[in-house]
Design an enzyme around this catalytic site. Structure first.
Site: not given
Length: 363
Positions: A35, A256, A304
Site C-alpha cells: 500500500k 533561513y 524548499m
C-alpha cells in the site's frame, strides 16, 4: 540531465527481506504490504519483484491501488485492507479477483447485494483492542452465521491488527492476542495477526498469515532491534549532491532565520535537496548525511530546494560529491528520529521531483 535527487531501489533487497520474514515465521504464509505506493518505493516494480519471489498475497489499502497493479499485469492475489466502499467497488473487486477485507456490517450488506454467482473472497477483520477498524469480538457468532448463509463465498480467514507491537515491553499486545484467540476458540478459519513489529517481536503472533510491511523494505520498527542485526537489507538509497562549498567565519549564521551559527571558521556545503523533495523541514541541526563515506551534519533549516551541511569531518569534500541522505550505512529509521518521525513517513513523503531507479530483480 543529472537528477537532483535519486532514490535507488534495490529489488533484490526486497526479495532477500522476504526470505528473512519466511525464516522468522516459517509456518506462516506472507501477505506483503505494498500500500501507499509500496511505502514510497514504487508499488508496481516492488510488486513485480515480490510476485516473482512467490509471495502469497499482496496487500493494498484501496481499490485504486489494486487497479494500478492489475493494469500493470500483476496477477498475484491482492487483498484490499480497507475493503470496498460501494456496490460498484464490490463488483469491480470480484471481477479483478481481489480479496476483500470486511470490517463492518455495512460492507457485508454491499456484498450481499452482489449476484449469487459472484466468486467472492473475503477476510473478516476483528477489533481486538486497537479500536480503529474491525468487528467487535462479540460479533464472531453473527459473522459465522453470515458465512453459513453464503457457502459460495470463499473465506480467507480472520484478521486483527496490533496497536503496540513495536513496544516489546507493552503487555497490551499479549492481551490483544489472547482476546483474539479466545474470541475464535473452536472457530475454523486461518488467522492473521502480525505486522512487521508483531512478527519480529512477538512469536505468538506468527500464526497462519503474517503481514509484513516495513521489514520488507529493510527497516526495523523496533528501536532496540536494528535492521542490520535482524539480517534485513535497506531497499532504498536516497542521494543528492553538493552544489556549493563555502567557508565562513566563527559566528556567521547559515540558512533561513540564521538558526545555525558557525562555532568556528568552517566549510559549509549546500546539498540540492529540500522539503519539496520530501526532506522534512522538521529535521534538526546535527542530522547526519554521508559525504565520501564520512559524516556531514545538517547546519540550518531545511529549505524548499536545499539543505546546508557542516563539512568539518569531510575536509576534501567538493562540488559534485554525492550525498547519502539515507540507505545502507545510514538507516532511514535512525535518520527519522532527527525529525521526530518514522521511516514510514520519510519513504511515503518523497515527491515527484525525486528520480527513481530500480535494480536487482525484475522491474
Amino acid at each position: 540531465m543529472i537528477p537532483r535527487v535519486t532514490a535507488s531501489v534495490d529489488l533484490s533487497a526486497l526479495t532477500h527481506n522476504l526470505g528473512v520474514v519466511r525464516r522468522i515465521a516459517p509456518r506462516s504464509r506472507v501477505m506483503a504490504a505494498v500500500k501507499a505506493d509500496a511505502y514510497g518505493h514504487g508499488a508496481v516494480p516492488v510488486s513485480r519483484a515480490l510476485e516473482a519471489a512467490g509471495v502469497d498475497t499482496l496487500a493494498v489499502a484501496c481499490l485504486e491501488e489494486a487497479m494500478a497493479l492489475r493494469q500493470a499485469r500483476i496477477q498475484a492475489p491482492i487483498a484490499l485492507l480497507e475493503g470496498v466502499m460501494s456496490g460498484e467497488e464490490a463488483a469491480q473487486a470480484v471481477y479483478e479477483r481481489l480479496q476483500i477485507v470486511v470490517h463492518d456490517h455495512w460492507q457485508i450488506d454491499l456484498l450481499e447485494r452482489l449476484p449469487t454467482s459472484a466468486r467472492l473472497t473475503l477476510w473478516l477483520k476483528l477489533d481486538s483492542g486497537m479500536h480503529r477498524l474491525g468487528f467487535p469480538l462479540t460479533d464472531v457468532p453473527r459473522l459465522r452465521d453470515v458465512l453459513a448463509r453464503h457457502p459460495g463465498w470463499t473465506f480467507a480467514g480472520w484478521m486483527t491488527h496490533l496497536a503496540c507491537a513495536d513496544e516489546p515491553d507493552n503487555a497490551f499486545t499479549r492481551e490483544q492476542i489472547a482476546r483474539f484467540e479466545a474470541a475464535l476458540s473452536g472457530v475454523p478459519g486461518p488467522r492473521s495477526i502480525a505486522n512487521s513489529a508483531g512478527l519480529l517481536a512477538w512469536p505468538q503472533a506468527r500464526v497462519d498469515w503474517v503481514r509484513p510491511g516495513l521489514a520488507l523494505y529493510g527497516c526495523s520498527p523496533l528501536p532496540e532491534m536494528p535492521a542490520v542485526g535482524l539480517g534485513l537489507r535497506p531497499a532504498m538509497r536516497l542521494e543528492s549532491r553538493l552544489i556549493a562549498v563555502r567557508e565562513y567565519a566563527a559566528g556567521e549564521g547559515v540558512g533561513y532565520g540564521l538558526r545555525y551559527r558557525c562555532p568556528e571558521r568552517m566549510r559549509i556545503g549546500v546539498v540540492s535537496v529540500g522539503y519539496a523533495d520530501g526532506m522534512h523541514r522538521a529535521f534538526r541541526d546535527g542530522t547526519p548525511a554521508l559525504v565520501r563515506g564520512r559524516r556531514a551534519y545538517l547546519a540550518g533549516r531545511v529549505s524548499m530546494d536545499m539543505i546546508t551541511v557542516d563539512l568539518r569531518e569531510v575536509a576534501d569534500a567538493a562540488v559534485g560529491d554525492p550525498v547519502l541522505l539515507w540507505g545502507e550505512g545510514l538507516p532511514a529509521e535512525q535518520i527519522a528520529t532527527w525529525a521526530d518521525t518514522l521511516s514510514y513517513e520519510l519513504f511515503c513523503g518523497l515527491t515527484q521531483r525525486v528520480r527513481f531507479r530500480y535494480r536487482g530483480a525484475p522491474a
